[in-house]
Design a protein around this motif. Structure first.
Motif, PDB file in Angstrom:
ATOM      1  N   THR A  94      -4.323   7.039  -1.973  1.00 32.34           N
ATOM      2  CA  THR A  94      -3.835   5.702  -1.684  1.00 32.34           C
ATOM      3  C   THR A  94      -3.868   4.874  -2.963  1.00 32.34           C
ATOM      4  O   THR A  94      -4.810   4.972  -3.743  1.00 32.34           O
ATOM      5  CB  THR A  94      -4.711   5.039  -0.602  1.00 32.34           C
ATOM      6  OG1 THR A  94      -4.646   5.845   0.577  1.00 32.34           O
ATOM      7  CG2 THR A  94      -4.243   3.640  -0.272  1.00 32.34           C
ATOM      8  N   THR A 110      -0.548  -7.473   7.361  1.00 33.21           N
ATOM      9  CA  THR A 110       0.898  -7.319   7.447  1.00 33.21           C
ATOM     10  C   THR A 110       1.561  -8.666   7.202  1.00 33.21           C
ATOM     11  O   THR A 110       0.917  -9.712   7.203  1.00 33.21           O
ATOM     12  CB  THR A 110       1.327  -6.788   8.822  1.00 33.21           C
ATOM     13  OG1 THR A 110       0.945  -7.742   9.822  1.00 33.21           O
ATOM     14  CG2 THR A 110       0.690  -5.454   9.130  1.00 33.21           C
ATOM     15  N   GLU A 148       3.409  -1.217   8.292  1.00 37.10           N
ATOM     16  CA  GLU A 148       2.336  -2.022   8.867  1.00 37.10           C
ATOM     17  C   GLU A 148       1.473  -1.275   9.883  1.00 37.10           C
ATOM     18  O   GLU A 148       0.337  -1.672  10.122  1.00 37.10           O
ATOM     19  CB  GLU A 148       2.907  -3.298   9.494  1.00 37.10           C
ATOM     20  CG  GLU A 148       3.821  -3.060  10.671  1.00 37.10           C
ATOM     21  CD  GLU A 148       4.457  -4.343  11.170  1.00 37.10           C
ATOM     22  OE1 GLU A 148       4.002  -5.447  10.824  1.00 37.10           O
ATOM     23  OE2 GLU A 148       5.438  -4.239  11.932  1.00 37.10           O
ATOM     24  N   ASP A 149       1.969  -0.195  10.442  1.00 37.42           N
ATOM     25  CA  ASP A 149       1.197   0.565  11.428  1.00 37.42           C
ATOM     26  C   ASP A 149       0.496   1.780  10.818  1.00 37.42           C
ATOM     27  O   ASP A 149       0.038   2.665  11.530  1.00 37.42           O
ATOM     28  CB  ASP A 149       2.106   1.010  12.575  1.00 37.42           C
ATOM     29  CG  ASP A 149       3.266   1.875  12.110  1.00 37.42           C
ATOM     30  OD1 ASP A 149       3.504   1.964  10.883  1.00 37.42           O
ATOM     31  OD2 ASP A 149       3.941   2.462  12.967  1.00 37.42           O
ATOM     32  N   SER A 150       0.370   1.809   9.492  1.00 35.78           N
ATOM     33  CA  SER A 150      -0.151   3.000   8.805  1.00 35.78           C
ATOM     34  C   SER A 150      -1.518   2.800   8.146  1.00 35.78           C
ATOM     35  O   SER A 150      -1.853   3.491   7.185  1.00 35.78           O
ATOM     36  CB  SER A 150       0.856   3.463   7.748  1.00 35.78           C
ATOM     37  OG  SER A 150       2.042   3.892   8.360  1.00 35.78           O
ATOM     38  N   GLU A 151      -2.331   1.893   8.673  1.00 32.56           N
ATOM     39  CA  GLU A 151      -3.655   1.678   8.088  1.00 32.56           C
ATOM     40  C   GLU A 151      -4.493   2.958   8.120  1.00 32.56           C
ATOM     41  O   GLU A 151      -5.194   3.275   7.151  1.00 32.56           O
ATOM     42  CB  GLU A 151      -4.392   0.549   8.800  1.00 32.56           C
ATOM     43  CG  GLU A 151      -5.744   0.260   8.201  1.00 32.56           C
ATOM     44  CD  GLU A 151      -6.464  -0.917   8.831  1.00 32.56           C
ATOM     45  OE1 GLU A 151      -7.702  -0.966   8.698  1.00 32.56           O
ATOM     46  OE2 GLU A 151      -5.818  -1.777   9.456  1.00 32.56           O
ATOM     47  N   PHE A 206      -6.762  -4.752   5.035  1.00 32.07           N
ATOM     48  CA  PHE A 206      -5.344  -4.503   5.258  1.00 32.07           C
ATOM     49  C   PHE A 206      -4.765  -5.598   6.135  1.00 32.07           C
ATOM     50  O   PHE A 206      -5.445  -6.172   6.979  1.00 32.07           O
ATOM     51  CB  PHE A 206      -5.144  -3.134   5.928  1.00 32.07           C
ATOM     52  CG  PHE A 206      -5.524  -1.993   5.029  1.00 32.07           C
ATOM     53  CD1 PHE A 206      -4.680  -1.587   4.011  1.00 32.07           C
ATOM     54  CD2 PHE A 206      -6.725  -1.332   5.200  1.00 32.07           C
ATOM     55  CE1 PHE A 206      -5.032  -0.543   3.174  1.00 32.07           C
ATOM     56  CE2 PHE A 206      -7.093  -0.279   4.378  1.00 32.07           C
ATOM     57  CZ  PHE A 206      -6.232   0.110   3.358  1.00 32.07           C
ATOM     58  N   VAL A 235       0.858  -1.181   0.000  1.00 25.63           N
ATOM     59  CA  VAL A 235       0.000   0.000   0.000  1.00 25.63           C
ATOM     60  C   VAL A 235       0.900   1.238   0.000  1.00 25.63           C
ATOM     61  O   VAL A 235       1.805   1.359   0.823  1.00 25.63           O
ATOM     62  CB  VAL A 235      -0.934   0.016   1.226  1.00 25.63           C
ATOM     63  CG1 VAL A 235      -1.822   1.252   1.206  1.00 25.63           C
ATOM     64  CG2 VAL A 235      -1.768  -1.256   1.277  1.00 25.63           C
ATOM     65  N   LEU A 253       2.661  -2.367   4.961  1.00 23.05           N
ATOM     66  CA  LEU A 253       1.224  -2.578   5.041  1.00 23.05           C
ATOM     67  C   LEU A 253       0.806  -3.241   3.730  1.00 23.05           C
ATOM     68  O   LEU A 253       1.250  -2.839   2.660  1.00 23.05           O
ATOM     69  CB  LEU A 253       0.508  -1.233   5.200  1.00 23.05           C
ATOM     70  CG  LEU A 253      -1.018  -1.268   5.300  1.00 23.05           C
ATOM     71  CD1 LEU A 253      -1.446  -1.995   6.584  1.00 23.05           C
ATOM     72  CD2 LEU A 253      -1.580   0.144   5.281  1.00 23.05           C
ATOM     73  N   HIS A 283      -2.432  -4.900   1.214  1.00 29.58           N
ATOM     74  CA  HIS A 283      -3.857  -4.917   0.903  1.00 29.58           C
ATOM     75  C   HIS A 283      -4.168  -6.289   0.321  1.00 29.58           C
ATOM     76  O   HIS A 283      -3.484  -6.759  -0.595  1.00 29.58           O
ATOM     77  CB  HIS A 283      -4.195  -3.820  -0.111  1.00 29.58           C
ATOM     78  CG  HIS A 283      -5.661  -3.638  -0.279  1.00 29.58           C
ATOM     79  ND1 HIS A 283      -6.343  -4.127  -1.362  1.00 29.58           N
ATOM     80  CD2 HIS A 283      -6.580  -3.039   0.515  1.00 29.58           C
ATOM     81  CE1 HIS A 283      -7.619  -3.822  -1.234  1.00 29.58           C
ATOM     82  NE2 HIS A 283      -7.794  -3.174  -0.111  1.00 29.58           N
ATOM     83  N   ALA A 313      -3.480   5.117   5.289  1.00 29.16           N
ATOM     84  CA  ALA A 313      -3.993   4.573   4.027  1.00 29.16           C
ATOM     85  C   ALA A 313      -5.466   4.935   3.851  1.00 29.16           C
ATOM     86  O   ALA A 313      -5.888   5.365   2.777  1.00 29.16           O
ATOM     87  CB  ALA A 313      -3.813   3.056   3.988  1.00 29.16           C
ATOM     88  N   ARG A 314      -6.243   4.776   4.900  1.00 24.82           N
ATOM     89  CA  ARG A 314      -7.676   5.093   4.827  1.00 24.82           C
ATOM     90  C   ARG A 314      -7.901   6.596   4.641  1.00 24.82           C
ATOM     91  O   ARG A 314      -8.799   7.018   3.914  1.00 24.82           O
ATOM     92  CB  ARG A 314      -8.394   4.586   6.068  1.00 24.82           C
ATOM     93  CG  ARG A 314      -8.478   3.076   6.114  1.00 24.82           C
ATOM     94  CD  ARG A 314      -9.349   2.573   7.258  1.00 24.82           C
ATOM     95  NE  ARG A 314      -9.302   1.134   7.358  1.00 24.82           N
ATOM     96  CZ  ARG A 314      -9.935   0.287   6.553  1.00 24.82           C
ATOM     97  NH1 ARG A 314     -10.674   0.751   5.560  1.00 24.82           N
ATOM     98  NH2 ARG A 314      -9.843  -1.016   6.732  1.00 24.82           N
TER      99      ARG A 314
END
Length: 162
Positions: free
Chosen positions: A37, A157, A78-81, A155, A22, A148, A150, A84-85
């Motif tokens: 995104t 990891t 991986e901690d950036s959902e 989402f 992502v 992260l 998809h 991304a949203r």
């Protein structure tokens, strides 16, 4: 028409099984930062250094990239959902509260785990998308981070390597 719809639905469902990284694609429109995104990003060539991004034709980001001539691919960790949203949402100021720097003529996300800044080399038609081929002008990454992903409409990891 029903057969076309059926294969379109099937194609989308099938492609959702392809796990992708992502990224947030950023550029400028005048002084205004623009971003979205994306998961349709790929390395293209080592000689010359190029990558490609695919942007839906109806999105303003597509117009801004074409006009500005430069874009950045910000690979999310991986901690950036939430990030991304945020950039996937349709809202006026996606950059509100997001830390960036602009050393390369486009906004770069401070929290990205990798960044590639490109000048547009080509813009090619791709159905309802434009395929932007970018000449790489700058890249950097953090080695201690995981991406992260998809997958299947959500989402996720990577598990830690063995």
């Amino acid at each position: 028409m029903t057969e076309t719809l059926d294969i379109t639905v099937g194609f989308r469902a099938t492609m959702s099984r392809l796990a992708t990284g992502v990224s947030v694609i950023t550029t400028r429109s005048g002084d205004t930062p623009i971003g979205m995104t994306a998961s349709a990003v790929s390395a293209l060539s080592l000689d010359p250094l190029q990558l490609l991004v695919c942007i839906a034709n109806h999105l303003y980001t597509r117009t801004a990239i074409a006009e500005h001539g430069r874009f950045a691919v910000n690979v999310l960790g991986e901690d950036s959902e939430a990030l991304a949203r945020n950039f996937a949402a349709s809202k006026p100021d996606k950059f509100a509260g997001v830390e960036t720097f602009d050393d390369h003529g486009v906004p770069v996300l401070k929290d990205a785990i990798a960044v590639i800044v490109c000048d547009v080399a080509e813009a090619l038609p791709g159905g309802d998308h434009t395929i932007f081929v970018g000449d790489v002008r700058y890249c950097d990454h953090r080695t201690e981070c995981r991406p992260l992903l998809h997958f299947a409409g959500g989402f996720g990891t990577l598990r830690a390597p063995h």
